[in-house]
Scaffold this motif. Structure first.
Motif, PDB file in Angstrom:
ATOM      1  N   GLN A 326      46.888  40.166  44.346  1.00 13.25           N
ATOM      2  CA  GLN A 326      45.715  39.367  44.688  1.00 13.25           C
ATOM      3  C   GLN A 326      44.698  40.231  45.427  1.00 13.25           C
ATOM      4  N   GLY A 327      43.476  40.280  44.885  1.00  7.59           N
ATOM      5  CA  GLY A 327      42.410  41.081  45.487  1.00  7.59           C
ATOM      6  C   GLY A 327      42.402  42.525  45.040  1.00  7.59           C
ATOM      7  N   ASN A 328      43.521  43.008  44.429  1.00  8.17           N
ATOM      8  CA  ASN A 328      43.595  44.409  44.001  1.00  8.17           C
ATOM      9  C   ASN A 328      43.881  44.565  42.519  1.00  8.17           C
ATOM     10  N   GLY A 329      44.222  43.475  41.824  1.00  6.46           N
ATOM     11  CA  GLY A 329      44.350  43.504  40.380  1.00  6.46           C
ATOM     12  C   GLY A 329      45.576  44.222  39.865  1.00  6.46           C
ATOM     13  N   TRP A 330      45.487  44.651  38.615  1.00  5.60           N
ATOM     14  CA  TRP A 330      46.609  45.289  37.913  1.00  5.60           C
ATOM     15  C   TRP A 330      47.001  46.597  38.584  1.00  5.60           C
ATOM     16  N   GLY A 331      48.319  46.744  38.809  1.00 10.13           N
ATOM     17  CA  GLY A 331      48.841  47.952  39.419  1.00 10.13           C
ATOM     18  C   GLY A 331      48.325  48.202  40.813  1.00 10.13           C
ATOM     19  N   ALA A 332      47.720  47.199  41.419  1.00 15.37           N
ATOM     20  CA  ALA A 332      47.090  47.349  42.740  1.00 15.37           C
ATOM     21  C   ALA A 332      46.081  48.495  42.741  1.00 15.37           C
ATOM     22  N   LYS A 333      45.398  48.693  41.589  1.00 14.64           N
ATOM     23  CA  LYS A 333      44.447  49.794  41.432  1.00 14.64           C
ATOM     24  C   LYS A 333      42.994  49.333  41.403  1.00 14.64           C
ATOM     25  N   TYR A 335      41.844  46.746  39.441  1.00 12.57           N
ATOM     26  CA  TYR A 335      41.460  46.134  38.159  1.00 12.57           C
ATOM     27  C   TYR A 335      41.596  44.618  38.270  1.00 12.57           C
ATOM     28  N   GLY A 336      40.762  44.025  39.074  1.00 14.40           N
ATOM     29  CA  GLY A 336      40.770  42.588  39.294  1.00 14.40           C
ATOM     30  C   GLY A 336      39.548  42.183  40.080  1.00 14.40           C
ATOM     31  N   GLY A 337      39.526  40.914  40.488  1.00 18.07           N
ATOM     32  CA  GLY A 337      38.406  40.441  41.284  1.00 18.07           C
ATOM     33  C   GLY A 337      37.249  39.913  40.470  1.00 18.07           C
ATOM     34  N   TYR A 338      37.485  39.483  39.219  1.00 17.77           N
ATOM     35  CA  TYR A 338      36.423  38.919  38.384  1.00 17.77           C
ATOM     36  C   TYR A 338      37.055  37.927  37.408  1.00 17.77           C
ATOM     37  N   PHE A 339      36.215  37.168  36.771  1.00 11.84           N
ATOM     38  CA  PHE A 339      36.678  36.158  35.820  1.00 11.84           C
ATOM     39  C   PHE A 339      37.432  36.826  34.666  1.00 11.84           C
ATOM     40  N   GLY A 340      38.636  36.332  34.370  1.00 13.86           N
ATOM     41  CA  GLY A 340      39.420  36.872  33.266  1.00 13.86           C
ATOM     42  C   GLY A 340      40.199  38.124  33.600  1.00 13.86           C
ATOM     43  N   SER A 374      31.189  33.412  40.886  1.00 13.52           N
ATOM     44  CA  SER A 374      31.249  33.895  42.264  1.00 13.52           C
ATOM     45  C   SER A 374      32.657  33.836  42.826  1.00 13.52           C
ATOM     46  N   PHE A 375      33.612  33.318  42.014  1.00 11.35           N
ATOM     47  CA  PHE A 375      34.969  33.239  42.517  1.00 11.35           C
ATOM     48  C   PHE A 375      35.765  34.473  42.092  1.00 11.35           C
ATOM     49  N   MET A 376      36.913  34.659  42.659  1.00  8.42           N
ATOM     50  CA  MET A 376      37.726  35.845  42.427  1.00  8.42           C
ATOM     51  C   MET A 376      39.081  35.439  41.855  1.00  8.42           C
ATOM     52  N   ASP A 377      39.619  36.257  40.946  1.00 11.58           N
ATOM     53  CA  ASP A 377      40.980  36.055  40.474  1.00 11.58           C
ATOM     54  C   ASP A 377      41.960  36.651  41.471  1.00 11.58           C
TER      55      ASP A 377
END
Length: 377
Positions: A326-333, A335-340, A374-377
Motif C-alpha cells: 500500500q502506497g508503494n505498489g508492486w515489489g514495493a518499488k 509502481y502504484g498510487g494511481y487508478f488501475g 484523486s484517490f490512491m490504490d
C-alpha cells in the motif's frame, strides 16, 4: 412632407406654449403653471422626437440605397474582369508507377486483435448497445486498416478475438456474428491463492473491473500469431500500424530496408533508443498520476505484445506472490498510487520497467493536463 408638417406643428406648439408661459409670469395672477401648459410642452416634445426620428430614418435609407448601388457597380466590374482574365492551365502531374508502393496479394503476416469482455455492461442485458456498437465500430476500423481491405496499403492481415468471462457469456453472441473468435476464460488465477493480504483484499474492488481485467493477459497465449494488439472497446484504429509490426517482426541483426525505415518513423517518447528486439509497444497514462510521480502506469486500452507463454506465466506468478505494498505498489518499488495500479496499468509497467527493461518501446502519447482521479490504490 410629413416630417416638414410635423416640424411646423411642433414649432407653432412650442411658440404658443412659451407665449402663454411668459404672459402668465408677467401677469398679476399668482405664478402657477396650469396643467394644460405641461400637456402642451409634453406634446410638443413628443412630436419633435418623432419628427427627428423620421428624418434620421429617411437619411439612413437614402444612404443604404447609395451603398447598394455602389455594391452592384463593383460586382459588375468584378464580373467583367473575371470574364476577361486568362486562367493559367496547369499540366496534370502523374506519379511514376515505380514510385507507388505495390500491395502484395499475400499478406506479410496475420496480426491478432483482441478485446476483453468482463461483464454484460451496466444493463446486464445481452443486447447492451454500449458493448455491441463499440465492438462493431472497432471491428470495422480494424478491417479498414488491414490487408483484407483492398483500399488499404497495409501488408498485414488481421484476426479478431474476444476473451469473455463466463459471467459475460450470455452477451457474447454478437461478437461471434461480428467475426470475433470468442474464447471463454476465467480469470487466469484464483484470488484466494494470492499470498499478499493487501492485494488479496483489494484487487477485487479496484480499477474498472477488479481481478477480471487480467483477462487481457490471454493476449500472450495466442502463439499462432507473431503479434497481438489488445484494445478496449472504446478505441479505434485510424490507420495501419505497419511500422510497429515491421519493427517487431525484424531484429537489428536481420534488419531489412523496410524495417530500417519503420524504425525511423516510430514516434518514440523522450527519443529513447530502439532496442534490438522489441517485444511490446504501449503508451503511459499520464492523466492518472500526480506531477512528480516516478513510475507511470501503462495505458491499458492499447497494448501491442509478442505472444509468450513464459511471459503469461510470469505475470500470473507475480500476482500470486502478492507483493503489492500500500502506497508503494508492486515489489514495493513505487509502481502504484494511481487508478488501475493493481491491474494491467500497474503490473505491465512493473513487468517491463523493472523485470524486463529494454524489451519494450514507449510510444508518443498526447495527454490532457488534468488528473480525473484523486484517490490512491
Amino acid at each position: 412632407f410629413f416630417c416638414a408638417m410635423a416640424m411646423a406643428k411642433t414649432n407653432n406648439s412650442v411658440k404658443s406654449t412659451l407665449l402663454q408661459w411668459r404672459q402668465s409670469i408677467h401677469s398679476n395672477s399668482p405664478r402657477k403653471i396650469r396643467a394644460s401648459t405641461f400637456r402642451n410642452v409634453l406634446l410638443a416634445l413628443t412630436v419633435l422626437s418623432i419628427a427627428l426620428w423620421l428624418r434620421f430614418a429617411l437619411l439612413m435609407d437614402s444612404a443604404g440605397d447609395d451603398r447598394r448601388t455602389n455594391y452592384s457597380q463593383d460586382q459588375a466590374k468584378i464580373s467583367t474582369i473575371s470574364k476577361n482574365a486568362k486562367v493559367p492551365q496547369h499540366k496534370k502531374q502523374t506519379i511514376p508507377q515505380n514510385l507507388i508502393p505495390k500491395k502484395s496479394s499475400t499478406p506479410k503476416a496475420t496480426v491478432a486483435y483482441a478485446v476483453s469482455l468482463t461483464s454484460c455492461g451496466h444493463t446486464g442485458s445481452r443486447s447492451d448497445p454500449n458493448l455491441h456498437e463499440g465492438a462493431a465500430v472497432l471491428q470495422h476500423s480494424i478491417y479498414l486498416s488491414s490487408h483484407s481491405n483492398p483500399a488499404s496499403t497495409s501488408k498485414y492481415a488481421h484476426k479478431l478475438f474476444a476473451f469473455v468471462h463466463p459471467e459475460a457469456g450470455k452477451c457474447s453472441d454478437i461478437f461471434s456474428r461480428l467475426g470475433y473468435e470468442v474464447q471463454i476464460h476465467d480469470t487466469p488465477f484464483n484470488v484466494s491463492d494470492i499470498r499478499g493480504q493487501f492485494l488479496k483484499e483489494h484487487i477485487v474492488k479496484s480499477g474498472c473491473c477488479g481481478e477480471k481485467e487480467y483477462l487481457k493477459l490471454y493476449a500472450y497465449t495466442l502463439l499462432d500469431y507473431p503479434i497481438v494488439v489488445h484494445l478496449d472497446l472504446d478505441s479505434l484504429v485510424l490507420k495501419p500500424l505497419d511500422d510497429l509490426f515491421d519493427v517487431m517482426m525484424e531484429s537489428v541483426d536481420g534488419l531489412t530496408d523496410e524495417g530500417a525505415v519503420a524504425r525511423s518513423r516510430i514516434p518514440v517518447m523522450f527519443a529513447e533508443p530502439i532496442p534490438k528486439q522489441v517485444d511490446a509497444f504501449f503508451t503511459r497514462d499520464y492523466n492518472m498520476i500526480n506531477p512528480g510521480h516516478k513510475h507511470v502506469g501503462v495505458q491499458g486500452g492499447f497494448l501491442v505484445v509478442r505472444p509468450s507463454l513464459a511471459a503469461f506465466e510470469e505475470y500470473v506468478s507475480i500476482v500470486l506472490e502478492g507483493n503489492f505494498k500500500q502506497g508503494n505498489g508492486w515489489g514495493a518499488k513505487g509502481y502504484g498510487g494511481y487508478f488501475g495500479a493493481q491491474q494491467i496499468q500497474g503490473i505491465c509497467s512493473y513487468y517491463y520497467d523493472y523485470k524486463h527493461p529494454g524489451e519494450f518501446l514507449l510510444l508518443m502519447f498526447f495527454f490532457q493536463s488534468f488528473n480525473p482521479y484523486s484517490f490512491m490504490d
